[in-house]
Design a protein around this motif. Sequence first.
Motif, PDB file in Angstrom:
ATOM      1  N   LYS A  67      -5.937 -17.661   4.298  1.00  0.00           N
ATOM      2  CA  LYS A  67      -4.762 -17.876   3.482  1.00  0.00           C
ATOM      3  C   LYS A  67      -4.131 -19.226   3.779  1.00  0.00           C
ATOM      4  N   TYR A  68      -4.000 -19.564   5.060  1.00  0.00           N
ATOM      5  CA  TYR A  68      -3.327 -20.799   5.454  1.00  0.00           C
ATOM      6  C   TYR A  68      -4.303 -21.970   5.528  1.00  0.00           C
ATOM      7  N   VAL A  69      -3.845 -23.097   5.027  1.00  0.00           N
ATOM      8  CA  VAL A  69      -4.643 -24.309   4.970  1.00  0.00           C
ATOM      9  C   VAL A  69      -4.799 -24.880   6.384  1.00  0.00           C
ATOM     10  N   GLU A  70      -6.013 -25.358   6.719  1.00  0.00           N
ATOM     11  CA  GLU A  70      -6.239 -25.913   8.061  1.00  0.00           C
ATOM     12  C   GLU A  70      -6.591 -27.402   8.023  1.00  0.00           C
TER      13      GLU A  70
ATOM     14  N   VAL B 104      -4.884 -32.648   6.773  1.00  0.00           N
ATOM     15  CA  VAL B 104      -4.507 -32.639   5.357  1.00  0.00           C
ATOM     16  C   VAL B 104      -2.984 -32.609   5.181  1.00  0.00           C
ATOM     17  N   PHE B 105      -2.514 -33.309   4.155  1.00  0.00           N
ATOM     18  CA  PHE B 105      -1.082 -33.419   3.854  1.00  0.00           C
ATOM     19  C   PHE B 105      -0.853 -33.075   2.385  1.00  0.00           C
ATOM     20  N   PHE B 106       0.284 -32.426   2.101  1.00  0.00           N
ATOM     21  CA  PHE B 106       0.674 -32.124   0.717  1.00  0.00           C
ATOM     22  C   PHE B 106       2.102 -32.603   0.493  1.00  0.00           C
ATOM     23  N   LYS B 107       2.339 -33.268  -0.629  1.00  0.00           N
ATOM     24  CA  LYS B 107       3.705 -33.663  -0.960  1.00  0.00           C
ATOM     25  C   LYS B 107       4.185 -32.724  -2.067  1.00  0.00           C
ATOM     26  N   ILE B 108       5.192 -31.920  -1.712  1.00  0.00           N
ATOM     27  CA  ILE B 108       5.741 -30.944  -2.645  1.00  0.00           C
ATOM     28  C   ILE B 108       7.236 -31.218  -2.808  1.00  0.00           C
TER      29      ILE B 108
ATOM     30  N   GLU C  69       5.899 -30.100   9.718  1.00  0.00           N
ATOM     31  CA  GLU C  69       4.668 -29.501  10.245  1.00  0.00           C
ATOM     32  C   GLU C  69       4.886 -28.001  10.281  1.00  0.00           C
ATOM     33  N   ARG C  70       4.150 -27.288   9.455  1.00  0.00           N
ATOM     34  CA  ARG C  70       4.287 -25.823   9.443  1.00  0.00           C
ATOM     35  C   ARG C  70       3.043 -25.206   8.798  1.00  0.00           C
ATOM     36  N   ARG C  71       2.961 -23.893   8.880  1.00  0.00           N
ATOM     37  CA  ARG C  71       1.872 -23.222   8.180  1.00  0.00           C
ATOM     38  C   ARG C  71       2.130 -23.339   6.679  1.00  0.00           C
TER      39      ARG C  71
ATOM     40  N   GLU D  85       0.863 -21.113  -1.880  1.00  0.00           N
ATOM     41  CA  GLU D  85       2.051 -21.952  -2.018  1.00  0.00           C
ATOM     42  C   GLU D  85       1.715 -23.270  -2.723  1.00  0.00           C
ATOM     43  N   ILE D  86       0.549 -23.813  -2.392  1.00  0.00           N
ATOM     44  CA  ILE D  86       0.122 -25.078  -3.013  1.00  0.00           C
ATOM     45  C   ILE D  86      -0.142 -24.873  -4.507  1.00  0.00           C
ATOM     46  N   TYR D  87      -0.800 -23.753  -4.820  1.00  0.00           N
ATOM     47  CA  TYR D  87      -1.084 -23.465  -6.233  1.00  0.00           C
ATOM     48  C   TYR D  87       0.206 -23.161  -7.014  1.00  0.00           C
TER      49      TYR D  87
END
Lengths: 355, 355
Positions: free
Chosen positions: B228-231, B238-242, B277-279, B284-286
């Motif tokens: 479930k959680y991205v690694e 990996v980084f996501f800008k939300i 920095e968190r799980r 959540e990304i989708y």
Amino acid sequence: MSYQITIEKTKNPKQKPDEHNLGFGIHFTDHMFTMDYTEGKGWHDPKIIPYSPLSLDPSCMVFHYGQAIFEGLKAYKSVNGDILLFRPRKNMERVNISNERLCIPPIDVDFAVEAIKTIVRVDQDWIPKSEGTSLYIRPFIISTDPYLGVRPSNTYKFLIILSPVGAYYKEGINPVKIYVENKYVRTVKGGIGYAKTPGNYAASLKAQMEAKEKGYTQVLWLDGIERKYVEEVGTMNVFFKINGEVITPSLEGTILAGITRDSTIELLKSMGVKVTERRISIEEIYEAHEKGTLEEAFGTGTAAVISPIGELNWNGKIIQINDGKIGEISSKVYDTITGIQSGKIEDPFGWIVKV
Amino acid sequence: MSYQITIEKTKNPKQKPDEHNLGFGIHFTDHMFTMDYTEGKGWHDPKIIPYSPLSLDPSCMVFHYGQAIFEGLKAYKSVNGDILLFRPRKNMERVNISNERLCIPPIDVDFAVEAIKTIVRVDQDWIPKSEGTSLYIRPFIISTDPYLGVRPSNTYKFLIILSPVGAYYKEGINPVKIYVENKYVRTVKGGIGYAKTPGNYAASLKAQMEAKEKGYTQVLWLDGIERKYVEEVGTMNVFFKINGEVITPSLEGTILAGITRDSTIELLKSMGVKVTERRISIEEIYEAHEKGTLEEAFGTGTAAVISPIGELNWNGKIIQINDGKIGEISSKVYDTITGIQSGKIEDPFGWIVKV
């Protein structure tokens, strides 16, 4: 496929070690088998040559990305002088299971068995004869591209080396103390746990060291998800006898499908013992002990064949199994399998292959 | 600790490869650094010698049990001719983090940085000068006992080899398509995921191959427990800008603590960007994409520095990120870090070490 194995005999045979003080995996014979793989050409140039160092570029992929697999089996000299192998085809079939997971091209199983027979024949004078000794056979494949990118290699080396090994139990078979690992995890479903590949062993070292420091011989691995279900003991499969029934963890992708495990199951069934392959939790084992129904526990593997478990420590809760003594079933399985392996007992299973 | 590095220069310097067609990890320089470890004696005999094959017994433990670690960093030639390293101490500190997990004796961090500087100085003519090129530095340690028992080795070799490498993005930085891995798992908590050790890379090959066959550059790993959680993405963090905030998975023992990851966080914070920095779950990304708040995604690592993600495929659900184009943050981080690394931009962080 047909290959011709060329044989180059050593001009400087080594002195053989004292048969009564062999240890395990310390001494190596006069020869080794090698075969190369090149993309587009396949496996080629099988040969037996004098045992000698490998010359590898420091960028060789195996040093960096661990794309490699190995196997372990034994040759025995029977009392009438026959050379016996124990289910060698099973090991060579498992090479291809490991290869598939590690993206290594498959080998020809029949040829690989032939290669084992040939190298064992060449070094047959190295097979020790004393009680409990044998010639340990270590086939292995390493990736050899001189390249630092992360991808499967295009070249490989398949080798077989041989080591005369001593009796595992020098002073009689003795139950060991096992630490139930609650911090480290060996592997998880979706990983490489079922493959015989260096990474699994590298991952096991720290837990093993810490268990040793606490006075335990090995760890009992729990599953990586719930930390609840029993997986393996050290580098062996594990069996529990509860209320007359023998239970061993089912093969679900995280543990090695041991050949001694398979043989033990087949043997127990032939003896009329009920054997079940299923998930078994550490709680269930402790509950059985509480109720007085945990009768025996033992590990199975090529090195020891059977390793009885006399004590478990799970989060500080210590239990003795069968009063710390070897159980009836463990004893029977050990005597029968080692008897068949060394040719002392008739083999009704078709396990033995004469070289 | 003080060591004297002996230097033996090659008598047969190799021809240097064409700087405009270097690739990655294919060419190696004229020299290499080696240092040995022997139980009871510690690390000894550091030396720089001509680049040459390693001669190792076939029973050498690294081939069988994968007890080994490695590192990767780069040296750059600045426009004014200086030789620059990017945070080499961080890499050498990480060697000891990996060593600890793999039961390998620690190295002296200061000395190891000195060893890197010395070998880079010896082979400085090999540092390419063209835009985007660099000298890739590969320190690594292998276990060398000629022994087949499963236990930590008593002897090791620490090596540093150097490879001139080409620009990662030959035709400009381009977002990649990433497959969210739903079958294979890289590692799990309690395992060796945070160590830079061959086994983790061996475990990643099959997923990478299958993703490639489906037309994807790399996989995005999910956690081994809940899936479930991205690694990590491939071999990068990996980084996501939300919604204006940059989120990257926290370090919980399963992923590598990347030095480019660390630098990216520090840089973004200095730019006033909120970094957490968190799980973070794939759902959540989708969901963020659904709501229109998923603005950017990118991987970070030594090889590419920044690798923008333009597309994700999770169980057949395909989403485009930032219309498949490189985002503003990704672009800014890439330009700044590569600018600092090559000496074109002033380094306010104290990351650069002159050789």
